[in-house]
Scaffold this motif. Structure first.
Motif, PDB file in Angstrom:
ATOM      1  N   ILE A 149      47.125  43.428  49.525  1.00 45.49           N
ATOM      2  CA  ILE A 149      45.942  43.157  50.336  1.00 45.49           C
ATOM      3  C   ILE A 149      45.251  44.484  50.576  1.00 45.49           C
ATOM      4  CG2 ILE A 149      45.080  42.264  52.535  1.00 45.49           C
ATOM      5  CD1 ILE A 149      47.675  40.602  52.703  1.00 45.49           C
ATOM      6  N   LEU A 150      43.989  44.582  50.183  1.00 47.09           N
ATOM      7  CA  LEU A 150      43.254  45.848  50.268  1.00 47.09           C
ATOM      8  C   LEU A 150      42.031  45.668  51.162  1.00 47.09           C
ATOM      9  CD1 LEU A 150      43.341  46.886  46.489  1.00 47.09           C
ATOM     10  CD2 LEU A 150      45.026  47.407  48.284  1.00 47.09           C
ATOM     11  N   PHE A 151      41.994  46.399  52.261  1.00 52.19           N
ATOM     12  CA  PHE A 151      40.823  46.419  53.119  1.00 52.19           C
ATOM     13  C   PHE A 151      39.908  47.560  52.667  1.00 52.19           C
ATOM     14  CE2 PHE A 151      43.540  43.864  55.753  1.00 52.19           C
ATOM     15  CZ  PHE A 151      42.687  43.094  56.538  1.00 52.19           C
ATOM     16  N   TYR A 152      38.665  47.223  52.362  1.00 51.69           N
ATOM     17  CA  TYR A 152      37.631  48.156  51.886  1.00 51.69           C
ATOM     18  C   TYR A 152      38.222  49.269  51.003  1.00 51.69           C
ATOM     19  CZ  TYR A 152      39.050  50.394  56.312  1.00 51.69           C
ATOM     20  OH  TYR A 152      39.770  50.918  57.355  1.00 51.69           O
ATOM     21  N   PRO A 153      38.839  48.917  49.880  1.00 47.35           N
ATOM     22  CA  PRO A 153      39.505  49.927  49.041  1.00 47.35           C
ATOM     23  C   PRO A 153      38.507  50.906  48.448  1.00 47.35           C
ATOM     24  CG  PRO A 153      39.343  47.845  47.871  1.00 47.35           C
ATOM     25  CD  PRO A 153      38.915  47.564  49.276  1.00 47.35           C
ATOM     26  N   MET A 154      38.897  52.172  48.429  1.00 43.43           N
ATOM     27  CA  MET A 154      38.092  53.252  47.842  1.00 43.43           C
ATOM     28  C   MET A 154      38.811  53.729  46.587  1.00 43.43           C
ATOM     29  SD  MET A 154      35.564  53.378  49.938  1.00 43.43           S
ATOM     30  CE  MET A 154      34.749  54.914  49.514  1.00 43.43           C
ATOM     31  N   LEU A 155      38.454  53.151  45.453  1.00 40.63           N
ATOM     32  CA  LEU A 155      39.151  53.401  44.192  1.00 40.63           C
ATOM     33  C   LEU A 155      38.254  54.028  43.133  1.00 40.63           C
ATOM     34  CD1 LEU A 155      41.048  50.008  44.207  1.00 40.63           C
ATOM     35  CD2 LEU A 155      42.142  52.257  44.329  1.00 40.63           C
ATOM     36  N   ASN A 156      37.077  54.496  43.547  1.00 45.02           N
ATOM     37  CA  ASN A 156      36.150  55.111  42.603  1.00 45.02           C
ATOM     38  C   ASN A 156      36.646  56.492  42.192  1.00 45.02           C
ATOM     39  OD1 ASN A 156      35.324  55.086  45.512  1.00 45.02           O
ATOM     40  ND2 ASN A 156      34.132  56.873  44.848  1.00 45.02           N
ATOM     41  N   ALA A 157      36.398  56.835  40.928  1.00 36.38           N
ATOM     42  CA  ALA A 157      36.827  58.126  40.401  1.00 36.38           C
ATOM     43  C   ALA A 157      35.957  59.264  40.908  1.00 36.38           C
ATOM     44  CB  ALA A 157      36.813  58.104  38.872  1.00 36.38           C
ATOM     45  N   MET A 182      39.558  42.573  51.131  1.00 30.23           N
ATOM     46  CA  MET A 182      38.832  42.244  52.354  1.00 30.23           C
ATOM     47  C   MET A 182      37.708  43.267  52.512  1.00 30.23           C
ATOM     48  SD  MET A 182      40.744  39.678  53.206  1.00 30.23           S
ATOM     49  CE  MET A 182      40.517  39.212  54.916  1.00 30.23           C
ATOM     50  N   GLN A 183      36.481  42.867  52.175  1.00 31.37           N
ATOM     51  CA  GLN A 183      35.368  43.800  52.044  1.00 31.37           C
ATOM     52  C   GLN A 183      34.322  43.609  53.144  1.00 31.37           C
ATOM     53  OE1 GLN A 183      34.808  46.450  49.850  1.00 31.37           O
ATOM     54  NE2 GLN A 183      33.237  46.766  51.412  1.00 31.37           N
ATOM     55  N   PRO A 184      34.145  44.584  54.041  1.00 34.12           N
ATOM     56  CA  PRO A 184      33.048  44.524  55.011  1.00 34.12           C
ATOM     57  C   PRO A 184      31.697  44.512  54.300  1.00 34.12           C
ATOM     58  CG  PRO A 184      34.676  46.171  55.669  1.00 34.12           C
ATOM     59  CD  PRO A 184      35.022  45.759  54.268  1.00 34.12           C
ATOM     60  N   THR A 185      30.733  43.837  54.909  1.00 32.73           N
ATOM     61  CA  THR A 185      29.416  43.726  54.273  1.00 32.73           C
ATOM     62  C   THR A 185      28.466  44.851  54.652  1.00 32.73           C
ATOM     63  OG1 THR A 185      28.602  42.308  56.070  1.00 32.73           O
ATOM     64  CG2 THR A 185      29.592  41.220  54.155  1.00 32.73           C
TER      65      THR A 185
END
Length: 253
Positions: A149-157, A182-185
């Motif tokens: 479960i990932l809340f607003y994951p920051m996975l960008n390179a 789970m992504q905030p809008t």
């Protein structure tokens, strides 16, 4: 077979006087690395193994862990940055290669009979997914790691540039897990979440995205939280339980 979950929940430490039901366990991960686990024990078949974002330790996650344990979901909170004496910063979380997470999964498998679900937020998703990948390579036949479960994951390179496509870290392409995002809008990352879902799916993950309306990232631990964010923060245990149900539905037949 009943759906069993082990969720390594957030990496947040709180005073024992405040959360009397939690227990502190110090475990040796190898290579001279010791790590503190804050454990909220429960009698159910679910264990949450969690990691925080780069903002560090948070009260809301520990409160959620206490509530979830009362509902039969065991919660472990691991201090990744503290184990390495790293400063609280995005660069610190991104520097972790995931070996400690894989060892924590192994520790959970060896000491419980529960199914393991990882939970992370922000840049904490980076070592969480890296560790999952290492674990799966080491134990390809072991199915007790049941998803993330990932809340607003920051996975960008790298930081996105105007007119340029989003580029993700290699682990995004390599991950093969059931995942609920789970992504905030009220954040620019909202406009990239479909691209993240597609990239994870191309690597072999099954992904669902849940939008959280009217809130920003870190909504449950912001000093400048709006009323909508405070209301959503109070729902954090409920949001986690909903994500667990979705992971159950995604379970392969």
């Amino acid at each position: 077979m009943p759906y069993r979950l082990v969720l390594l929940l957030s990496l947040f430490l709180l005073a024992p006087a405040v959360y009397a039901e939690a227990e502190i366990e110090r475990i040796r991960l190898g290579d001279g690395i010791d790590m503190d686990l804050r454990r909220f024990s429960a009698g159910g078949d679910t264990l949450l193994l969690g990691f925080p974002c780069d903002l560090g330790l948070g009260r809301a996650e520990a409160q959620a862990g206490e509530v979830l344990s009362r509902r039969g979901i065991e919660v472990w909170m691991a201090d990744l940055l503290g184990a390495h004496f790293l400063p609280i910063a995005p660069s610190s979380m991104r520097s972790l290669e995931g070996r400690e997470v894989a060892r924590l999964i192994r520790h959970a498998v060896e000491t419980t009979d529960k199914r393991i679900i990882l939970i992370a937020s922000g840049y904490g998703a980076v070592p969480a997914l890296r560790g999952a990948r290492i674990w799966q390579a080491e134990r390809p036949e072991d199915t007790r790691l049941g998803g993330a479960i990932l809340f607003y994951p920051m996975l960008n390179a790298s930081n996105p540039q105007p007119g340029q496509p989003m580029d993700y870290l290699p682990v995004v392409h390599q991950t093969r897990l059931p995942i609920v995002i789970m992504q905030p809008t009220n954040t620019p990352a909202r406009f990239w979440v479909d691209k993240l879902r597609q990239t994870l799916a191309q690597g072999g993950s099954r992904v669902r995205v849940e939008l959280l309306p009217g809130v920003r990232g870190h909504f449950y631990d912001r000093e400048d939280a709006t009323e909508a964010e405070r209301a959503m923060a109070r729902r954090l245990p409920e949001l986690v339980e909903q994500a667990l149900q979705q992971l159950k539905q995604m379970e392969a037949p």
